[in-house]
Design an enzyme around this catalytic site. Structure first.
Site, PDB file in Angstrom:
ATOM      1  N   PRO A   1      -1.058   1.702  -6.411  1.00  0.00           N
ATOM      2  CA  PRO A   1      -1.785   2.966  -6.632  1.00  0.00           C
ATOM      3  C   PRO A   1      -1.919   3.745  -5.326  1.00  0.00           C
ATOM      4  O   PRO A   1      -2.360   3.199  -4.327  1.00  0.00           O
ATOM      5  CB  PRO A   1      -3.162   2.513  -7.120  1.00  0.00           C
ATOM      6  CG  PRO A   1      -3.076   1.060  -7.358  1.00  0.00           C
ATOM      7  CD  PRO A   1      -1.881   0.535  -6.650  1.00  0.00           C
ATOM      8  N   GLU A   2      -1.510   4.996  -5.354  1.00  0.00           N
ATOM      9  CA  GLU A   2      -1.648   5.863  -4.186  1.00  0.00           C
ATOM     10  C   GLU A   2      -2.812   6.823  -4.431  1.00  0.00           C
ATOM     11  O   GLU A   2      -3.423   6.798  -5.488  1.00  0.00           O
ATOM     12  CB  GLU A   2      -0.345   6.657  -3.973  1.00  0.00           C
ATOM     13  CG  GLU A   2       0.887   5.793  -3.738  1.00  0.00           C
ATOM     14  CD  GLU A   2       1.007   5.364  -2.284  1.00  0.00           C
ATOM     15  OE1 GLU A   2       0.178   5.770  -1.458  1.00  0.00           O
ATOM     16  OE2 GLU A   2       1.951   4.609  -1.981  1.00  0.00           O
TER      17      GLU A   2
ATOM     18  N   HIS B   1      -6.267 -11.900 -15.580  1.00  0.00           N
ATOM     19  CA  HIS B   1      -6.475 -11.046 -14.399  1.00  0.00           C
ATOM     20  C   HIS B   1      -7.588 -10.009 -14.576  1.00  0.00           C
ATOM     21  O   HIS B   1      -7.712  -9.107 -13.758  1.00  0.00           O
ATOM     22  CB  HIS B   1      -5.183 -10.328 -13.982  1.00  0.00           C
ATOM     23  CG  HIS B   1      -3.995 -11.225 -13.861  1.00  0.00           C
ATOM     24  ND1 HIS B   1      -3.975 -12.322 -13.025  1.00  0.00           N
ATOM     25  CD2 HIS B   1      -2.791 -11.210 -14.481  1.00  0.00           C
ATOM     26  CE1 HIS B   1      -2.804 -12.934 -13.122  1.00  0.00           C
ATOM     27  NE2 HIS B   1      -2.079 -12.290 -14.008  1.00  0.00           N
TER      28      HIS B   1
ATOM     29  N   ARG C   1      -2.528  -9.224  -8.509  1.00  0.00           N
ATOM     30  CA  ARG C   1      -2.215  -9.725  -7.160  1.00  0.00           C
ATOM     31  C   ARG C   1      -3.457  -9.912  -6.293  1.00  0.00           C
ATOM     32  O   ARG C   1      -3.370 -10.446  -5.196  1.00  0.00           O
ATOM     33  CB  ARG C   1      -1.201  -8.798  -6.479  1.00  0.00           C
ATOM     34  CG  ARG C   1       0.121  -8.791  -7.257  1.00  0.00           C
ATOM     35  CD  ARG C   1       1.189  -8.001  -6.566  1.00  0.00           C
ATOM     36  NE  ARG C   1       1.530  -8.562  -5.257  1.00  0.00           N
ATOM     37  CZ  ARG C   1       2.371  -7.989  -4.422  1.00  0.00           C
ATOM     38  NH1 ARG C   1       2.938  -6.836  -4.729  1.00  0.00           N
ATOM     39  NH2 ARG C   1       2.646  -8.545  -3.252  1.00  0.00           N
TER      40      ARG C   1
ATOM     41  N   ARG D   1       2.714  12.658  21.281  1.00  0.00           N
ATOM     42  CA  ARG D   1       2.823  11.315  20.688  1.00  0.00           C
ATOM     43  C   ARG D   1       4.298  10.965  20.497  1.00  0.00           C
ATOM     44  O   ARG D   1       5.068  11.735  19.954  1.00  0.00           O
ATOM     45  CB  ARG D   1       2.109  11.273  19.317  1.00  0.00           C
ATOM     46  CG  ARG D   1       0.607  11.479  19.385  1.00  0.00           C
ATOM     47  CD  ARG D   1      -0.132  10.192  19.689  1.00  0.00           C
ATOM     48  NE  ARG D   1      -0.105   9.252  18.572  1.00  0.00           N
ATOM     49  CZ  ARG D   1      -1.039   9.204  17.640  1.00  0.00           C
ATOM     50  NH1 ARG D   1      -2.051  10.050  17.636  1.00  0.00           N
ATOM     51  NH2 ARG D   1      -0.973   8.308  16.697  1.00  0.00           N
TER      52      ARG D   1
END
Ligand SMILES: [Zn+2]
Length: 271
Positions: free
Chosen positions: A2-3, A90, A109, A151
């Site tokens: 999931p983002e 789960h 997971r 950077r």
């Protein structure tokens, strides 16, 4: 995984079902997530949910006495279901609402997290060092340019650093850099302010489009057998190494950066 857009859609999906409602039961079936689920969240029984916020990929469920933090990790999903829905493999954590509905966390997971903070969560630990939200006014033209000054880190690594800006995961970093015409290996400090501003606009629009697309699957959050979508994106480069660029038909190439795949078009993208 999931983002940010998936987590935002999850927030929008669960909010109307739980805000202003009272917790009637807390069930911890397996406390062994990324960190142990603390036993003291059982004190939430009888408390009213005041709101649901999101910071980066953390869901923040607000109570008078503190904040319940949920992170979906690599594989977590949240559903709102009837309280008598049979438990599946789960299903590690339940927040029962008004003895009717249940907010249920499933996480095969177990890299997700359920944590309790009784004060000032926004300034502490997990959240205090986070960069600005990409869809907020704190992520403005000029910001990336000033942050990148001198950077020597590749732009893709720079964008995926949560202390620079949150929520630009691997998929969205690949896609945004393609649309901005910038090679993922370009050094952050060498990119002009004009290109950075364009990249800023593109990041906002890529993430907004994903949230909008996910909004159409909102009903999934109340289906016992439904999985809230990690929606099928319309992707230009991510996962397409070796295939033709959709813009110019050049074969897309791939490099590994910080152990993640970066796919790019050597013709459409430049230093
Ligand atoms: Zn191309």
């Amino acid at each position: 995984m999931p983002e940010l857009p998936e987590v935002e859609v999850c927030r929008q999906g669960i909010s109307p079902h739980i805000i202003d409602q009272t917790v009637s039961k807390v069930v911890i079936r397996n406390s062994k997530l990324r960190w142990p689920i603390p036993d003291d969240i059982k004190q939430l029984v009888g408390q009213v949910i005041l709101g649901v916020d999101r910071r980066s990929k953390y869901l923040l469920i607000r109570f008078n006495s503190g904040t319940l933090l949920i992170h979906l990790g690599m594989s977590g999903t949240i559903r709102i279901i009837e309280h008598d829905t049979p438990v599946a493999k789960h299903d590690h954590f339940d927040l029962e609402i008004n003895q009717q509905k249940v907010l249920r966390l499933n996480d095969p997971r177990r890299f997700g997290a359920v944590l309790w903070f009784d004060q000032h969560i926004d300034q502490q630990g997990l959240l205090e060092k986070l960069g600005p939200e990409p869809l907020s006014d704190d992520f403005y033209h000029g910001y990336l340019f000033s942050k990148a000054k001198s950077r020597k880190v590749p732009i893709k690594t720079f964008l995926m650093n949560n202390q620079v800006v949150v929520g630009v995961g691997n998929i969205y970093a690949n896609e945004a850099l393609f649309k901005a015409g910038i090679l993922p290996t370009s050094l952050a400090g060498s990119i002009s302010e004009i290109r950075f501003n364009r990249l800023t606009d593109i990041i906002k629009s890529v993430l907004s489009a994903a949230i909008e697309q996910g909004g159409t699957t909102l009903k999934d959050f109340t289906q016992a057998d439904g999985r809230p979508g990690y929606f099928a994106q319309s992707l230009f480069v991510y996962g397409r190494a070796g295939q033709k660029c959709l813009t110019c038909e050049t074969i897309l190439e791939e490099v590994r950066q910080s152990n993640r795949s970066s796919v790019f078009c050597p013709n459409c993208q430049s230093e």
